[in-house]
Design a protein around this motif. Structure first.
Motif: not given
Length: 186
Positions: A121-132, A150-155, A164-168
């Protein structure tokens, strides 16, 4: 029994990523045999699809007549593979193209992939992708992280990545790697 269509992943990826440096410069996935992981086949004549690793559905990736494709779909599928094989997260905890909630409103914006905590239920990692060829998208990722909590994000664009880590709330730190399924951020 229907005939199995040949996997043309290597050929089509070469066409999608016209620039040879981009095609074989997907540095993020150097350790992945892309042609084995992605099954790209011809649907209608001249239109190619890959089998989505999450849903098993066909996703459009290249039109031979228009000479245009969706490189970001290749990057997304490779990230799904990496999350499940390299980082060992169960595919059942991942959603693709998940609508983002801003307060009480649901917007047309969708995160490419969302990995949930064990509660699913709780988002933990969001991955956002783009073309190279794209270098932007990190601000959009921060917006998604805040909106979903979400705590963590990946671009990633397949060549470069930012974790990115979002502690607060409204605070972001960079990580060199995301934790595997049996690790924590610490």
């Amino acid at each position: 029994m229907p005939t199995k269509k040949p996997n043309r992943a290597e050929e089509i990826i070469g066409k999608i990523f016209k620039d040879a440096e981009l095609a074989y410069g997907l540095r993020e996935f150097e350790d992945v045999n892309i042609a084995e992981v992605l099954a790209i086949t011809e649907g209608e004549p001249g239109r190619f699809h890959l089998k989505d690793l999450k849903t098993g559905k066909d996703r459009f990736v290249y039109d031979e007549k228009k000479k245009s494709g969706k490189p970001e779909e290749i990057v997304r599928q490779l990230w799904l593979y990496k999350l499940t094989v390299h980082y060992k997260y169960p595919i059942a905890r991942i959603d693709t193209e998940k609508s983002i909630h801003f307060g009480r409103e649901i917007h047309d914006k969708a995160a490419d992939s969302v990995l949930y905590k064990k509660d699913k239920i709780t988002p933990y990692i969001i991955v956002e992708v783009n073309a190279p060829s794209e270098k932007k998208g990190q601000e959009q990722l921060k917006t998604y992280l805040s909106a979903e909590g979400s705590e963590i994000g990946v671009w990633s664009n397949g060549m470069d990545k930012v974790i990115l880590y979002r502690p607060y709330p409204r605070e972001y730190e960079s990580l060199s790697e995301i934790p595997t399924a049996d690790q924590t951020v610490d």
